[in-house]
Design an enzyme around this catalytic site. Structure first.
Site, short mmCIF file in Angstrom:
data_model
loop_
_atom_site.label_atom_id
_atom_site.label_comp_id
_atom_site.label_asym_id
_atom_site.label_seq_id
_atom_site.Cartn_x
_atom_site.Cartn_y
_atom_site.Cartn_z
N GLN A 123 0.82 -1.21 0.00
CA GLN A 123 0.00 0.00 0.00
C GLN A 123 0.86 1.26 0.00
O GLN A 123 0.43 2.31 -0.43
CB GLN A 123 -0.89 -0.02 1.26
CG GLN A 123 -2.10 0.86 1.21
CD GLN A 123 -3.19 0.34 0.30
OE1 GLN A 123 -3.94 1.12 -0.27
NE2 GLN A 123 -3.31 -0.97 0.17
N CYS A 172 -20.12 -6.79 6.61
CA CYS A 172 -21.31 -7.54 6.99
C CYS A 172 -21.22 -8.92 6.36
O CYS A 172 -21.32 -9.06 5.15
CB CYS A 172 -22.54 -6.81 6.48
SG CYS A 172 -24.05 -7.43 7.16
C1 LIG Z 1 -1.16 -4.14 2.46
C2 LIG Z 1 -1.60 -5.17 1.48
N1 LIG Z 1 -0.96 -6.35 1.43
C3 LIG Z 1 -1.29 -7.31 0.55
C4 LIG Z 1 -2.32 -7.14 -0.33
C5 LIG Z 1 -2.68 -8.23 -1.29
O1 LIG Z 1 -2.25 -7.91 -2.57
P1 LIG Z 1 -2.91 -8.63 -3.86
O2 LIG Z 1 -4.32 -8.14 -3.93
O3 LIG Z 1 -2.06 -8.14 -5.01
O4 LIG Z 1 -2.80 -10.08 -3.69
C6 LIG Z 1 -3.04 -5.93 -0.32
C7 LIG Z 1 -4.18 -5.73 -1.25
O5 LIG Z 1 -5.10 -5.03 -0.99
C8 LIG Z 1 -2.68 -4.92 0.61
O6 LIG Z 1 -3.31 -3.75 0.68
#
Ligand SMILES: Cc1ncc(COP(=O)(O)O)c(C=O)c1O
Length: 357
Positions: free
Chosen positions: A158, A304
Site C-alpha cells: 500500500q 457484513c
Molecule cells: C497491504 C496489502 N498487502 C497485501 C495485499 C494483497 O495484494 P494482492 O491483492 O495483489 O494479492 C493488499 C491488497 O489489498 C494490501 O493492501
C-alpha cells in the site's frame, strides 16, 4: 505490454527466438525493478502473482527455510496474518505484537517478542485500511541489532505509490509489492529478497525464478508492472501534492458540515492518499450504497458477513468497539484527484450524511 501479448508471446523459459524476446524483456524488467528498489543484484527480485503471493512467499518461505517462528503485528494484511497462522499450525511459535490506539507498532515491543527461534519478523510499511505508517526502518534496525538471525519482511504493497520504499529506506530483507497498487496490471507483483536470505518455495514445479517461484512467467504483466513502477516514482512528488490537496479539501468539507466528524489517523503519520474517518451516528453500510449511487467508491471499517457485523481486525486491534468501528469509512484518493475533486467529494459525502441524519 502489447508486444508481449502478440509478436513476442513467447515463454521466457523456452529455447526459441520468440522465447528469447520474452526472456530478454523479463530480465531487463528485473534489472529496472532492482534499480528502482536499490537492490544489490537483479537476482534479488522474484516476480510473483501479486501482493498475497509475495507475502506468503516471504512469511511462509522465510520461516520454513530457517526452521523458526514468526513475529508480526496485529494490523497486518490477512495475507501476512494467515501466513503466520499457517506457520503456527506447523508447530512454530508465532507472536502477534499489539498496536496502540493510533495503530502504531512499537519497535521495542517487536524486539521483545523476538526469541532465538524467531526466523522472521513481518511489519507492514503502511496499513491498507487506516493508512497508518509503521516505523519499519526502526523496526528493521532494532531487530537486526538485537537478533541478527531474524529476517525482516515488510509488506509495502500500500505504501509504494506515495512513500519512499527502497531497500535502504526500509532496511528490510524482504519487501512485498503489488503492481495494481501503483497503476500496473492486476495479478502480478514482486518480492525483493536480500542476497543470502533463504526461502523455501511455496509453489513447486518447473523451477523458474531460481527455484523460488515455479510457474510460467506473466511477461506482459511484469512489463506493465515495471513501467508503472518507474512512472510512479517519477510522479511521486506531484502525486503527493495533488492527493494531499484533495484530502485536505475533502476533510475540510466534512469537518465544516458533519458534527462529531473524526479522522482516525494522525495527519503526518499516515499515507497521503488515505482519509479514514468516523461519522458518528451513521450506518456505514447504507452510506456506502448511497455514495456508490453518487459515483463515490469508499470502503467500510466493518464487513457484513452472513448477517453478522464483523469489525475489521485493524480497527479492533486499535481498541475500537463494534459501534464506533461500524461508523468508520475509508476514502482514498488517486491520480485524477486534486483540491477540486476532493472538495466536490467532501461536499457530496456531507450532503448524503446530512440526509441520513
Ligand atoms: C497491504 C496489502 N498487502 C497485501 C495485499 C494483497 O495484494 P494482492 O491483492 O495483489 O494479492 C493488499 C491488497 O489489498 C494490501 O493492501
Amino acid at each position: 505490454m502489447a508486444p508481449y501479448l502478440d509478436e513476442a508471446f513467447g515463454n521466457p523459459s523456452g529455447m526459441h527466438a520468440v522465447s528469447r524476446l520474452a526472456k530478454n524483456a523479463l530480465e531487463e524488467a528485473r534489472e529496472r525493478a532492482a534499480a528502482v528498489l536499490g537492490a544489490e543484484r537483479p537476482l534479488d527480485i522474484v516476480f510473483t502473482g501479486g501482493g498475497t503471493e509475495s507475502d506468503n512467499l516471504a512469511v511462509i518461505g522465510g520461516a520454513m527455510a530457517a526452521g523458526g517462528g514468526v513475529v508480526t503485528s496485529a494490523t497486518e494484511h490477512k495475507a501476512v496474518l494467515r501466513s503466520a497462522e499457517f506457520i503456527a499450525k506447523l508447530g512454530r511459535r508465532v507472536e502477534i505484537v499489539a498496536v496502540d490506539g493510533a495503530g502504531h507498532v512499537d519497535p521495542t515491543a517487536v524486539v521483545q517478542a523476538v526469541t532465538d527461534d524467531t526466523a522472521l519478523v513481518s511489519v507492514m510499511a503502511a496499513n491498507n485500511e487506516t493508512g497508518v505508517l509503521q516505523p519499519i526502518a526502526e523496526v528493521a534496525d532494532a531487530v537486526h541489532d538485537a537478533a541478527p538471525h531474524a529476517v525482516v519482511h515488510t509488506d509495502a504493497v500500500q505504501a509504494f505509490i506515495g512513500e519512499d520504499v527502497t531497500v535502504a529506506s526500509t532496511g528490510a530483507d524482504l519487501i512485498s509489492l503489488a503492481s495494481h497498487k501503483f497503476g500496473g496490471p492486476k495479478g502480478v507483483g514482486l518480492l525483493y529478497v536480500r542476497n543470502g536470505v533463504e526461502l523455501e518455495p511455496i509453489l513447486h514445479g518447473g523451477g523458474q525464478e531460481l527455484g523460488r517461484r515455479s510457474g510460467t512467467h506473466n511477461v506482459a504483466g511484469v512489463i506493465g508492472m515495471i513501467a508503472a513502477m518507474e512512472v510512479a516514482i517519477a510522479d511521486r512528488p506531484a502525486f503527493r501534492q495533488r492527493v494531499a490537496a484533495a484530502r485536505d479539501a475533502f476533510e475540510a468539507e466534512l469537518q465544516a458540515a458533519v458534527p462529531g466528524f473524526e479522522i482516525n489517523a494522525p495527519r503526518n503519520g499516515r499515507l497521503v492518499q488515505h482519509s479514514h474517518v468516523r461519522l458518528p451516528g451513521i450506518d456505514v453500510e447504507t452510506l456506502l450504497v448511497r455514495l456508490d449511487q453518487a459515483g463515490i467508491a469508499a470502503a467500510a471499517g466493518s464487513a457484513c458477513q452472513s448477517g453478522a457485523i464483523e469489525v475489521s481486525h485493524v480497527l479492533a486491534a486499535m481498541g475500537m468497539d463494534q459501534r464506533r468501528a461500524s461508523e468508520c469509512v475509508r476514502f482514498t484518493f488517486g491520480w485524477t484527484d486534486d483540491a477540486t475533486t476532493g472538495s466536490v467529494a467532501g461536499a457530496a459525502v456531507a450532503a448524503v450524511v446530512g440526509e441520513m441524519r
